[in-house]
Scaffold this active site. Sequence first.
Site, PDB file in Angstrom:
ATOM      1  CE  LYS A  45      73.704  20.796  78.266  1.00 25.25           C
ATOM      2  NZ  LYS A  45      74.113  21.294  76.916  1.00 25.25           N
ATOM      3  CB  CYS A 127      69.271  20.196  71.615  1.00 22.78           C
ATOM      4  SG  CYS A 127      70.919  19.461  71.777  1.00 22.78           S
TER       5      CYS A 127
HETATM    6  C1  LIG Z   1      70.622  21.227  74.742  1.00 23.84           C
HETATM    7  C2  LIG Z   1      71.548  20.802  73.862  1.00 23.84           C
HETATM    8  C3  LIG Z   1      72.409  21.707  73.133  1.00 23.84           C
HETATM    9  C4  LIG Z   1      73.737  21.397  72.924  1.00 23.84           C
HETATM   10  C5  LIG Z   1      74.350  20.125  73.367  1.00 23.84           C
HETATM   11  O1  LIG Z   1      74.213  19.752  74.553  1.00 23.84           O
HETATM   12  O2  LIG Z   1      74.947  19.475  72.473  1.00 23.84           O
HETATM   13  N1  LIG Z   1      74.541  22.246  72.224  1.00 23.84           N
HETATM   14  C6  LIG Z   1      74.076  23.410  71.702  1.00 23.84           C
HETATM   15  O3  LIG Z   1      74.816  24.192  71.063  1.00 23.84           O
HETATM   16  N2  LIG Z   1      72.771  23.763  71.909  1.00 23.84           N
HETATM   17  C7  LIG Z   1      71.911  22.958  72.599  1.00 23.84           C
HETATM   18  O4  LIG Z   1      70.721  23.326  72.749  1.00 23.84           O
END
Ligand SMILES: C=Cc1c(C(=O)O)[nH]c(=O)[nH]c1=O
Length: 308
Positions: A45, A127
Amino acid sequence: IDLNADLFGQILTSPLLNASGVHCQTKEELNDLAHTSNLGAMVTKSATLQARAGNPNPRYYDLKNGSINSMGLPNLGYDFYLDYVLQEQTKPTILSVAALSAADAITLLKDLQASDYQGPTELNLSCPNIVGEPQLAYDFEATDRVLKEVFSFYTKPLGVKLPPYFDLVHFDKIAAVLNKYPLTHVNTINSVGNGLWVDIEQEQVVTKAKGGFGGLGGTMVLPTALANVRALRQRLHDSIKVLGTGGVTSGEDVFAHILCGADLVSVGTQVMKEGLSVYDRLAEELQAIMAHKGYQSLADFRGKLKEL
Ligand SMILES: C=Cc1c(C(=O)O)[nH]c(=O)[nH]c1=O
């Protein structure tokens, strides 16, 4: 037939990865990935300097043709993931990092440069779900500035996670910026930002943050993902690998990503729907397609999409 692929010098027996964010936030989830067959490599993550709780629930919603998420970058913090990747790795691992500001990105990467970690890192420039924050990679000048500063001191393997682009001129612009830097790879695409789903019965949105606007994934984004893989492969120096992410639910989708030029292929939404056994199914389906077509290895067809 072999599904061997190369991850920055490490030979993988499968080109399949998890999409960052899916089943890779906690130690338990990362250990699950380490023991998932037909997952060639794994991605953490995206980590920020400080741990984050993320957005309030509901923040993930399953749709018949994909998913919408507004997680808000929940993660255990950069120190946790650095410790994790510094351990003996069962499986090649890409450390994903993100920042809420260019300054934070520099701070984090300076620490990483000074650390014992020598493995691959992916800087998330895309993000879509941080309240009040833009997706950096939609600002070409800002992206250039950040990468120029990063590569003034960072000498370890580094790639970037990109948002989807929807205009050929934008493919030209981002590729012109990225080709200036010694990147190991680009990972394209991140979710399609700021979609919206409506619950007809309740007459309301389905995720809480940002009034229900969230990133789209799954089947519905496959054509956009394939276009971004193809367009960036056509424009980037050969030295920059392309990791294809977005819309993969079958062996055919994996085959399509590789035909468009992907060196490796990530799966996100379909893991949420089907579980980690999806990797065995995708590997089996891909091998069957290759057998039917007479291909022995991924290199036999990688990037060989024909035009009319
Ligand atoms: C790093 C946050 C991201 C997130 C998130 O943590 O909301 N969701 C995504 O679809 N892509 C992202 O890059």
